[in-house]
Design an enzyme around this catalytic site. Structure first.
Site, PDB file in Angstrom:
ATOM      1  N   ARG A  83    -105.391  44.860  75.679  1.00  0.00           N
ATOM      2  CA  ARG A  83    -106.214  43.660  75.468  1.00  0.00           C
ATOM      3  C   ARG A  83    -105.514  42.755  74.457  1.00  0.00           C
ATOM      4  NH1 ARG A  83    -110.791  42.755  71.392  1.00  0.00           N
ATOM      5  NH2 ARG A  83    -111.711  40.821  72.130  1.00  0.00           N
ATOM      6  N   HIS A 127    -109.906  34.110  70.443  1.00  0.00           N
ATOM      7  CA  HIS A 127    -109.981  35.057  69.325  1.00  0.00           C
ATOM      8  C   HIS A 127    -109.666  34.274  68.053  1.00  0.00           C
ATOM      9  CE1 HIS A 127    -109.793  39.626  68.410  1.00  0.00           C
ATOM     10  NE2 HIS A 127    -109.803  39.020  67.243  1.00  0.00           N
ATOM     11  N   GLU A 172    -116.331  38.043  69.303  1.00  0.00           N
ATOM     12  CA  GLU A 172    -117.169  38.082  68.100  1.00  0.00           C
ATOM     13  C   GLU A 172    -117.674  36.715  67.641  1.00  0.00           C
ATOM     14  OE1 GLU A 172    -115.139  40.345  65.046  1.00  0.00           O
ATOM     15  OE2 GLU A 172    -115.292  42.193  66.202  1.00  0.00           O
ATOM     16  N   ASN A 298    -117.482  45.421  70.063  1.00  0.00           N
ATOM     17  CA  ASN A 298    -116.571  45.910  69.022  1.00  0.00           C
ATOM     18  C   ASN A 298    -117.398  46.675  68.006  1.00  0.00           C
ATOM     19  OD1 ASN A 298    -114.637  44.462  70.372  1.00  0.00           O
ATOM     20  ND2 ASN A 298    -114.465  42.843  68.829  1.00  0.00           N
ATOM     21  N   TYR A 300    -117.301  49.038  64.474  1.00  0.00           N
ATOM     22  CA  TYR A 300    -116.549  49.560  63.324  1.00  0.00           C
ATOM     23  C   TYR A 300    -117.379  50.434  62.400  1.00  0.00           C
ATOM     24  CZ  TYR A 300    -112.621  46.725  64.688  1.00  0.00           C
ATOM     25  OH  TYR A 300    -111.563  46.209  65.392  1.00  0.00           O
ATOM     26  N   GLU A 352    -113.029  47.007  70.870  1.00  0.00           N
ATOM     27  CA  GLU A 352    -112.332  47.316  69.614  1.00  0.00           C
ATOM     28  C   GLU A 352    -113.046  48.455  68.916  1.00  0.00           C
ATOM     29  OE1 GLU A 352    -111.876  44.028  66.858  1.00  0.00           O
ATOM     30  OE2 GLU A 352    -111.271  42.674  68.462  1.00  0.00           O
TER      31      GLU A 352
END
Ligand code: FCB
Length: 444
Positions: A83, A127, A172, A298, A300, A352
């Site tokens: 990606r 992005h 995002e 994504n 985290y 991600e």
């Protein structure tokens, strides 16, 4: 951790997409090469104090000149999907008007190089590197930027839509909107809630209109959007903390999921925003709610919300990464379960997931056992979500290589491959070798 690493591969269905991710401004460098225009990140990095180590993406990993070596790295590790994002100012320097053919030629070569090595190219359109020229006429706060983005999306899809394994409109939008326009810690560095919320509306609108337009144009690639999401946990069970957690859940999760999947903004957040709520024109909400071929997430960490002092994860004895983000793999399965329960989800890709650690290159090797544990435990949580019935189709590690970590500059290393910035030498960390072996296991 309940999942033994050696059993992990067997918990994934055949056809599950495994990859690594990067983004244009973070790795490409070659900021002045062949007609590329300035982006808001070039501009932001010039501001004294904006980037922790005073650095920029001007050279970064020099991927623009080393993409073949990087594609070889991916292939050498047996990773089947990659990606990356397209730099809008590289292919359209001013964000409107003429296309920059050398810029398109670069992505053309990159995509063909990947395909020749059997690596599926997953493309992100935005992005975060908006052409600076558009920022000068108001950027995402200006509704005209929506139309510019749709034109750009159409041109990329016209050229690459038949070779891309997927196309994501935005990466995002919460980060773009809030960190860029309310907190002011990311480009373009503005500090207004009202502007931030208008920006979020324009990002979502541009996503919806782009999907409509790309489909009308016959784009073959599956189309979606990528959201950063974390489950929000109340700091205590006091009514104040519960209310705060509910609001933060609204601002970060429902503010994006509700318009995309239900065609409306959450009412509690709208009333919290009051005069800072975005201007929504008739037809906008229908435009935003387009069928999604996939939803990118994504993940985290989790977030803890409350009215008191923010939880200090280290003080609270939690394991954290170099970003200070709590290691919380169970949040991934929890988040996916909740989204699956609350919405009619399209297939999900984890676009991600990864961690920064203070890696050191010693004798040609980088030992990063914490990152291996991080990845294995999150992949385990993903397997749990699959078993609970969530349709997850893919997982991408952030990141292939160490790179420019936005306001943190080069001080944070997220790669599974180490980059020695002085020489641009790439050295696979132990985690890259672990991922390689894990992937070999999924192939039986
Ligand atoms: C995400 C970004 C990505 C990278 C990781 C660590 O928010 O999408 O570019 O910076 O965080």
């Amino acid at each position: 951790m309940t999942n033994r690493s050696d059993q992990l591969p067997r918990r994934f269905p055949p056809g599950f997409v495994w990859g690594v991710a990067t983004s244009s401004y973070q790795i490409e460098g070659a900021a002045d090469a062949e007609g590329r225009g300035d982006s808001i990140w070039d501009e932001f990095c010039r501001r004294p104090g904006a980037i922790k180590d005073g650095s920029s993406g001007e050279v970064a990993c020099d991927h623009y000149h080393r993409f073949e070596e990087d594609a070889d790295l991916i292939a050498g590790l047996g990773i089947p999907a990659y990606r990356f994002s397209i730099s809008w100012p590289r292919v359209q320097p001013l964000g409107s008007g003429p296309w920059n053919e050398p810029g398109f030629a670069f992505y053309d070569r990159l995509i063909d190089t990947l395909l020749a090595r059997g690596i599926a190219p997953h493309v992100t359109l935005y992005h975060w590197d908006l052409p600076q020229a558009l920022q000068e006429s108001g950027g995402w706060a200006n509704r005209d930027t929506v139309g510019r983005f749709v034109d750009y999306a159409r041109e990329v899809a016209r050229r690459f839509g038949d070779r891309a394994a997927s196309i994501s409109t935005h990466n995002e939008p919460w980060v773009v909107s809030i960190l860029g326009h309310e907190a002011g810690i990311f480009a373009p560095g503005l500090k207004s809630q009202k502007v931030a919320m208008q920006v979020s509306h324009h990002l979502l609108l541009s996503h919806g209109l782009a999907l409509q337009s790309l489909r009308a144009q016959g784009c073959k690639a599956p189309l979606g959007i990528v959201l950063n999401q974390s489950p929000i946990h109340p700091a205590t069970d006091s009514p104040e903390d519960l209310a705060k957690a509910r609001l933060d859940d609204g601002l970060t999760i429902r503010w994006y999921m509700d318009p995309l999947l239900l065609g409306r903004y959450p009412e509690d957040v709208m009333s919290f925003l009051g005069a800072d709520a975005p201007v929504v024109e008739p037809g906008d909400m229908d435009a935003i709610r387009q069928p999604l071929d996939f939803l990118g997430i994504n993940y985290y960490t989790r977030n803890v919300s409350g009215t008191g002092a923010p939880l200090d994860p280290i003080g609270a004895g939690k394991e954290v990464t170099a970003m200070g983000w709590e290691v919380f793999p169970g949040g991934l399965s929890e988040l996916l379960g909740r989204l699956h329960a609350d919405y009619a989800l399209p297939p999900v890709y984890i676009m991600e997931n990864g961690a920064a650690y203070p890696d050191v290159l010693a004798d040609g090797r980088v030992a990063d056992p914490s990152r291996i544990r991080f990845l294995a435990s999150h992949i385990g949580a993903l397997a749990d979500a699959l078993e609970a019935g969530v349709e997850v189709r893919g997982y991408f590690v952030w990141s292939l290589i160490d790179n420019f970590e936005w306001a943190d500059g080069y001080s944070k290393r997220f790669g599974i491959v180490y980059v020695d910035y002085a020489t641009q030498q790439r050295v696979p960390k132990d985690s890259a070798l672990w991922y390689r072996d894990f992937l070999a296991g999924t192939r039986g």
